[in-house]
Write a protein that holds these residues in place. Structure first.
Motif, PDB file in Angstrom:
ATOM      1  N   ALA A 174       0.851  -1.196   0.000  1.00  0.00           N
ATOM      2  CA  ALA A 174       0.000   0.000   0.000  1.00  0.00           C
ATOM      3  C   ALA A 174       0.885   1.244   0.000  1.00  0.00           C
ATOM      4  CB  ALA A 174      -0.906  -0.024   1.214  1.00  0.00           C
ATOM      5  N   GLN A 175       0.374   2.293  -0.696  1.00  0.00           N
ATOM      6  CA  GLN A 175       1.189   3.507  -0.792  1.00  0.00           C
ATOM      7  C   GLN A 175       0.347   4.703  -1.205  1.00  0.00           C
ATOM      8  OE1 GLN A 175       4.116   2.895  -3.863  1.00  0.00           O
ATOM      9  NE2 GLN A 175       2.618   3.018  -5.514  1.00  0.00           N
ATOM     10  N   VAL A 176       0.952   5.896  -1.053  1.00  0.00           N
ATOM     11  CA  VAL A 176       0.409   7.133  -1.625  1.00  0.00           C
ATOM     12  C   VAL A 176       1.558   7.810  -2.362  1.00  0.00           C
ATOM     13  CG1 VAL A 176      -1.401   7.483   0.098  1.00  0.00           C
ATOM     14  CG2 VAL A 176       0.882   8.370   0.537  1.00  0.00           C
ATOM     15  N   THR A 177       1.200   8.489  -3.498  1.00  0.00           N
ATOM     16  CA  THR A 177       2.232   9.134  -4.316  1.00  0.00           C
ATOM     17  C   THR A 177       1.867  10.600  -4.511  1.00  0.00           C
ATOM     18  OG1 THR A 177       2.682   7.041  -5.456  1.00  0.00           O
ATOM     19  CG2 THR A 177       3.433   9.071  -6.526  1.00  0.00           C
ATOM     20  N   TRP A 178       2.916  11.444  -4.452  1.00  0.00           N
ATOM     21  CA  TRP A 178       2.742  12.884  -4.661  1.00  0.00           C
ATOM     22  C   TRP A 178       3.712  13.322  -5.755  1.00  0.00           C
ATOM     23  CZ3 TRP A 178       4.674  17.221  -0.885  1.00  0.00           C
ATOM     24  CH2 TRP A 178       4.266  18.481  -1.364  1.00  0.00           C
ATOM     25  N   THR A 179       3.175  13.799  -6.881  1.00  0.00           N
ATOM     26  CA  THR A 179       4.011  14.383  -7.929  1.00  0.00           C
ATOM     27  C   THR A 179       4.007  15.891  -7.717  1.00  0.00           C
ATOM     28  OG1 THR A 179       3.423  12.607  -9.472  1.00  0.00           O
ATOM     29  CG2 THR A 179       4.347  14.642 -10.403  1.00  0.00           C
ATOM     30  N   VAL A 180       5.145  16.413  -7.271  1.00  0.00           N
ATOM     31  CA  VAL A 180       5.230  17.807  -6.864  1.00  0.00           C
ATOM     32  C   VAL A 180       5.976  18.614  -7.914  1.00  0.00           C
ATOM     33  CG1 VAL A 180       7.254  17.255  -5.439  1.00  0.00           C
ATOM     34  CG2 VAL A 180       6.036  19.384  -5.060  1.00  0.00           C
ATOM     35  N   ASN A 181       5.409  19.738  -8.306  1.00  0.00           N
ATOM     36  CA  ASN A 181       6.023  20.636  -9.285  1.00  0.00           C
ATOM     37  C   ASN A 181       6.493  21.934  -8.594  1.00  0.00           C
ATOM     38  OD1 ASN A 181       5.291  18.919 -11.536  1.00  0.00           O
ATOM     39  ND2 ASN A 181       3.184  19.672 -11.308  1.00  0.00           N
ATOM     40  N   GLY A 182       7.335  22.654  -9.318  1.00  0.00           N
ATOM     41  CA  GLY A 182       7.741  23.971  -8.834  1.00  0.00           C
ATOM     42  C   GLY A 182       8.895  23.992  -7.865  1.00  0.00           C
ATOM     43  N   ILE A 183       9.714  22.949  -7.843  1.00  0.00           N
ATOM     44  CA  ILE A 183      10.922  22.984  -6.989  1.00  0.00           C
ATOM     45  C   ILE A 183      11.887  23.989  -7.601  1.00  0.00           C
ATOM     46  CG2 ILE A 183      12.819  21.649  -6.025  1.00  0.00           C
ATOM     47  CD1 ILE A 183      10.038  20.982  -4.912  1.00  0.00           C
TER      48      ILE A 183
ATOM     49  N   ASN B  88       9.316  16.552  -9.057  1.00  0.00           N
ATOM     50  CA  ASN B  88       9.845  15.413  -8.304  1.00  0.00           C
ATOM     51  C   ASN B  88       8.674  14.515  -7.893  1.00  0.00           C
ATOM     52  OD1 ASN B  88      12.962  16.091  -7.267  1.00  0.00           O
ATOM     53  ND2 ASN B  88      11.752  17.907  -7.723  1.00  0.00           N
ATOM     54  N   THR B  89       8.970  13.201  -7.743  1.00  0.00           N
ATOM     55  CA  THR B  89       7.941  12.235  -7.332  1.00  0.00           C
ATOM     56  C   THR B  89       8.302  11.683  -5.958  1.00  0.00           C
ATOM     57  OG1 THR B  89       7.508  11.616  -9.638  1.00  0.00           O
ATOM     58  CG2 THR B  89       6.767  10.094  -7.913  1.00  0.00           C
ATOM     59  N   ILE B  90       7.368  11.810  -5.039  1.00  0.00           N
ATOM     60  CA  ILE B  90       7.577  11.347  -3.663  1.00  0.00           C
ATOM     61  C   ILE B  90       6.474  10.335  -3.337  1.00  0.00           C
ATOM     62  CG2 ILE B  90       7.650  12.054  -1.239  1.00  0.00           C
ATOM     63  CD1 ILE B  90       8.522  14.834  -2.190  1.00  0.00           C
ATOM     64  N   SER B  91       6.888   9.199  -2.769  1.00  0.00           N
ATOM     65  CA  SER B  91       5.894   8.186  -2.377  1.00  0.00           C
ATOM     66  C   SER B  91       6.210   7.642  -0.988  1.00  0.00           C
ATOM     67  CB  SER B  91       5.864   7.030  -3.385  1.00  0.00           C
ATOM     68  OG  SER B  91       7.094   6.336  -3.366  1.00  0.00           O
ATOM     69  N   ILE B  92       5.138   7.315  -0.267  1.00  0.00           N
ATOM     70  CA  ILE B  92       5.243   6.706   1.064  1.00  0.00           C
ATOM     71  C   ILE B  92       4.525   5.364   0.969  1.00  0.00           C
ATOM     72  CG2 ILE B  92       4.647   6.923   3.498  1.00  0.00           C
ATOM     73  CD1 ILE B  92       4.650   9.953   3.125  1.00  0.00           C
ATOM     74  N   SER B  93       5.260   4.305   1.300  1.00  0.00           N
ATOM     75  CA  SER B  93       4.706   2.954   1.101  1.00  0.00           C
ATOM     76  C   SER B  93       4.974   2.068   2.297  1.00  0.00           C
ATOM     77  CB  SER B  93       5.322   2.317  -0.153  1.00  0.00           C
ATOM     78  OG  SER B  93       6.724   2.197   0.005  1.00  0.00           O
ATOM     79  N   CYS B  94       4.234   0.937   2.311  1.00  0.00           N
ATOM     80  CA  CYS B  94       4.416  -0.064   3.357  1.00  0.00           C
ATOM     81  C   CYS B  94       5.122  -1.265   2.746  1.00  0.00           C
ATOM     82  CB  CYS B  94       3.056  -0.483   3.934  1.00  0.00           C
ATOM     83  SG  CYS B  94       3.150  -1.603   5.345  1.00  0.00           S
TER      84      CYS B  94
END
Length: 302
Positions: free
Chosen positions: A200-209, A274-280
């Protein structure tokens, strides 16, 4: 001499003081045996030149007792003023001025102490200016924040960067959205649940760094009972340590409404997207509810 006498036969008959001269002495002149008829006169014979004029003759008397014929000049009317002898030193003069020396030494020590104090005050003022120029010192003041093993960059100025609520995150691997548990800070009280399953996970694609460098990723979540730890992946690369989603609020097992808190880590991001994900993952503990993620520039703690 008598009338009709042509002169003295001896020098002393001609001159009663002839014994004082060399020629009188040569002719046998002798000093008179009396005081020349003056009352209280004494017969003291001295060689010419021996007499010291201007001296007061010493009177005979008992040792240590004043003479009856002598009066001190200062006791007479118009006499010389009495001069006091200085105390100390056995009557031979004034001793060293120890009081003046002590005062001088104290003054020197005081001047040295004042100089050192001024120098220290000036040095402390310089240090305060340096600290103020560097900005405030960010420290962790809340008990519900983690303590990363790395050191925060105290000179970095926090900068507002993108922030995301649970509704905008991309859940996967069985993770879903819910809003039953109260206390979520995201819009509408929505959070991600179902993360307590491997994969299980959630993903965040963040722009503007704005640029490459170190950033701080904050995560708002809730957990209860045992401390948890999940895997963080940044741009396809697993972060060096687990995301510490611990029970900083000390909520009892199952008491998620009282377990909401915040944690953070310091990933390195690149300029742009950048792509950030938090997973189990296997070995992780993932019994958490997650509702918000946000970034700040540099290594900060709040």
């Amino acid at each position: 001499m008598t009338p009709g006498n042509s002169g003295a036969s001896t020098p002393e008959d001609d001159d009663p003081f002839g014994y004082l001269y060399a020629d009188g002495q040569a002719n046998g002149a002798q000093p008179p045996s009396s005081g020349y008829g003056y009352p209280n006169s004494v017969n003291r014979v001295r060689t010419v030149g021996q007499r010291q004029y201007g001296q007061v003759p010493q009177q005979q008397g008992a040792y240590g007792q004043p003479s009856a014929h002598y009066a001190a000049p200062e006791s007479l009317p118009g006499g010389a003023p009495t001069r006091q002898q200085p105390q100390g030193g056995g009557g031979r003069g004034r001793g060293p001025n120890t009081k003046g020396l002590l005062i001088g030494a104290v003054a020197v020590v005081a001047a040295v102490v004042i100089g050192i104090g001024v120098a220290m005050i000036g040095d402390d003022s310089g240090k305060k200016d340096d600290n103020q120029a560097g900005g405030a010192d960010p420290t962790v003041t809340q008990s519900d924040e983690p303590a990363p093993t790395q050191k925060a960059d105290e000179t970095a100025s926090p900068e507002e960067l993108p922030k995301i609520d649970a509704k905008a995150l991309l859940p996967g691997g069985g993770a879903t959205l819910a809003s039953d548990v109260k206390g979520a800070a995201a819009d509408g009280g929505v959070y991600v649940t179902g993360l307590n399953t491997p994969g299980a996970q959630v993903t965040w694609t963040v722009n503007g760094i704005p640029e490459d460098g170190d950033y701080t990723l904050f995560t708002h979540y809730s957990t209860a009972g045992e401390d948890q730890a999940m895997t963080l992946t940044v741009n396809g690369k697993v972060y060096g340590s687990k995301l510490p989603v611990q029970n900083y609020r000390h909520a009892q097992d199952g008491d998620f409404p009282n377990g909401w808190t915040t944690t953070y880590v310091w990933p390195t991001l690149t300029k742009g997207t950048n792509t950030i994900s938090i997973s189990c993952e296997d070995g992780d503990k993932c019994n958490v509810l997650l509702d918000q993620l946000w970034l700040k520039k540099g290594k900060v703690t709040r």
